[in-house]
Design an enzyme around this catalytic site. Structure first.
Site, PDB file in Angstrom:
ATOM      1  N   ASP A 196      24.182  48.288  47.228  1.00 48.16           N
ATOM      2  CA  ASP A 196      23.017  47.503  46.831  1.00 48.16           C
ATOM      3  C   ASP A 196      22.950  47.295  45.324  1.00 48.16           C
ATOM      4  OD1 ASP A 196      22.358  47.729  49.481  1.00 48.16           O
ATOM      5  OD2 ASP A 196      20.339  48.518  49.140  1.00 48.16           O
ATOM      6  N   ASP A 197      22.191  46.263  44.952  1.00 46.80           N
ATOM      7  CA  ASP A 197      21.650  46.037  43.597  1.00 46.80           C
ATOM      8  C   ASP A 197      22.595  45.322  42.646  1.00 46.80           C
ATOM      9  OD1 ASP A 197      19.551  47.434  44.642  1.00 46.80           O
ATOM     10  OD2 ASP A 197      19.708  49.159  43.299  1.00 46.80           O
TER      11      ASP A 197
ATOM     12  N   HIS B  43      19.749  40.614  48.566  1.00 42.71           N
ATOM     13  CA  HIS B  43      18.847  41.694  48.149  1.00 42.71           C
ATOM     14  C   HIS B  43      17.745  41.123  47.254  1.00 42.71           C
ATOM     15  CE1 HIS B  43      18.024  45.912  48.246  1.00 42.71           C
ATOM     16  NE2 HIS B  43      18.303  46.161  46.985  1.00 42.71           N
TER      17      HIS B  43
ATOM     18  N   HIS C 214      15.498  41.671  42.723  1.00 41.01           N
ATOM     19  CA  HIS C 214      15.115  42.996  43.227  1.00 41.01           C
ATOM     20  C   HIS C 214      13.595  43.143  43.262  1.00 41.01           C
ATOM     21  CE1 HIS C 214      15.231  47.375  43.938  1.00 41.01           C
ATOM     22  NE2 HIS C 214      16.469  47.149  44.369  1.00 41.01           N
TER      23      HIS C 214
ATOM     24  N   HIS D 115      25.024  52.394  46.005  1.00 42.64           N
ATOM     25  CA  HIS D 115      24.640  51.413  44.985  1.00 42.64           C
ATOM     26  C   HIS D 115      25.812  51.196  44.043  1.00 42.64           C
ATOM     27  CE1 HIS D 115      20.770  53.101  46.345  1.00 42.64           C
ATOM     28  NE2 HIS D 115      20.268  51.923  46.060  1.00 42.64           N
TER      29      HIS D 115
END
Length: 267
Positions: free
Chosen positions: A82-83, A132, A136, A227
């Protein structure tokens, strides 16, 4: 019970603690009153509502899948990140997965995919991309239209950066407001959460210890959350990827993208 007219319906609502307030049902801000909480509940557009107004409600294909993991039909898992993308760690993750011949699913922030497109362009052939959000953001605090605009913008940026179209959404922090569901359905996404995650803060400067922890959390059908940007402590998990992959392979596990994992479980 069949409700034959509006009078009987209103009587039932009052009996259940819900009383219509405001003007006609189609009016902006139409609410019902919850007797237990003492609050007025929105029936139209709001972060809590998975509906928009009181008209026809058929976003996307009029359904939405939400998954945490796959049915444990075989010893396979999906690694998710993620991210990102970001210049510090995304290249490390991609290099590691390439060397190990392991696919990953990257839930990208649209803004960063646009900023750092060069990091991922031409490198996603074996991998899957998901959304995503644009920056964010907490979709559960937005109305359905705002959430949809956010996802649409992120979607376009991810396609431009990777050449791949995301079909999955992971909302930041796993927050699922009603508006998130509505917007995801309009995008024809599948909502993907996770069934296990890295716990880097418990293993400072100990990639091997953290890798052993992760391996013990995995079961058939696991979707593992990691991540590829963030706090420095998260690097512990990424440095341990070769050990995680090696030990899981020794236990008979195979690695899949999220979509492949879910498809195989349904076959």
């Amino acid at each position: 019970m069949m409700i034959g007219d509006g009078t009987r319906r209103r009587a039932l609502l009052r009996g259940g603690g819900l009383i219509a307030a405001g003007a006609a049902a189609g009016a902006v801000g139409f609410t019902e009153y919850d007797r237990m909480s003492g609050r007025r509940l929105p029936l139209g557009p709001s972060p809590a509502a998975a509906t928009v107004g009181v008209g026809e409600q058929r976003p996307g294909e009029a359904r939405l899948d939400v998954v945490w993991g796959a049915a444990p039909t075989r010893r396979a898992i999906a690694l998710t990140f993620d991210d990102g993308p970001g210049p510090e760690w995304t290249p490390l993750v991609l290099d590691t997965l390439e060397r190990l011949e392991v696919p990953g699913t990257f839930f990208m922030v649209g803004r960063d995919a646009e900023r750092h497109a060069a990091l991922v362009r031409g490198r996603m052939e074996r991998h899957e991309v998901g959304s995503h959000t644009w920056a964010h953001q907490d979709l559960a605090r937005m109305g359905a239209d705002e959430a949809y605009d956010n996802l649409r913008r992120a979607h376009d940026a991810i396609v431009a950066a990777t050449g791949k179209e995301p079909r999955l959404l992971r909302p930041p922090w796993g927050h699922l407001g009603g508006s998130t569901l509505h917007a995801a359905a309009r995008m024809r996404y599948r909502l993907v959460l996770w069934s296990a995650q890295m716990l880097e803060s418990a293993y400072p400067d100990d990639p091997a210890g953290h890798a052993r922890y992760v391996v013990e959390q995995v079961t058939p059908g696991t979707i593992l959350l990691a991540h590829d940007i963030g706090r420095p402590e998260r690097l512990v998990g990424l440095l341990g990827l070769p050990q995680i992959v090696g030990e899981l392979r020794d236990r008979g596990y195979e690695f899949r993208t999220v979509s492949d994992l879910l498809s195989e479980a349904q076959a």
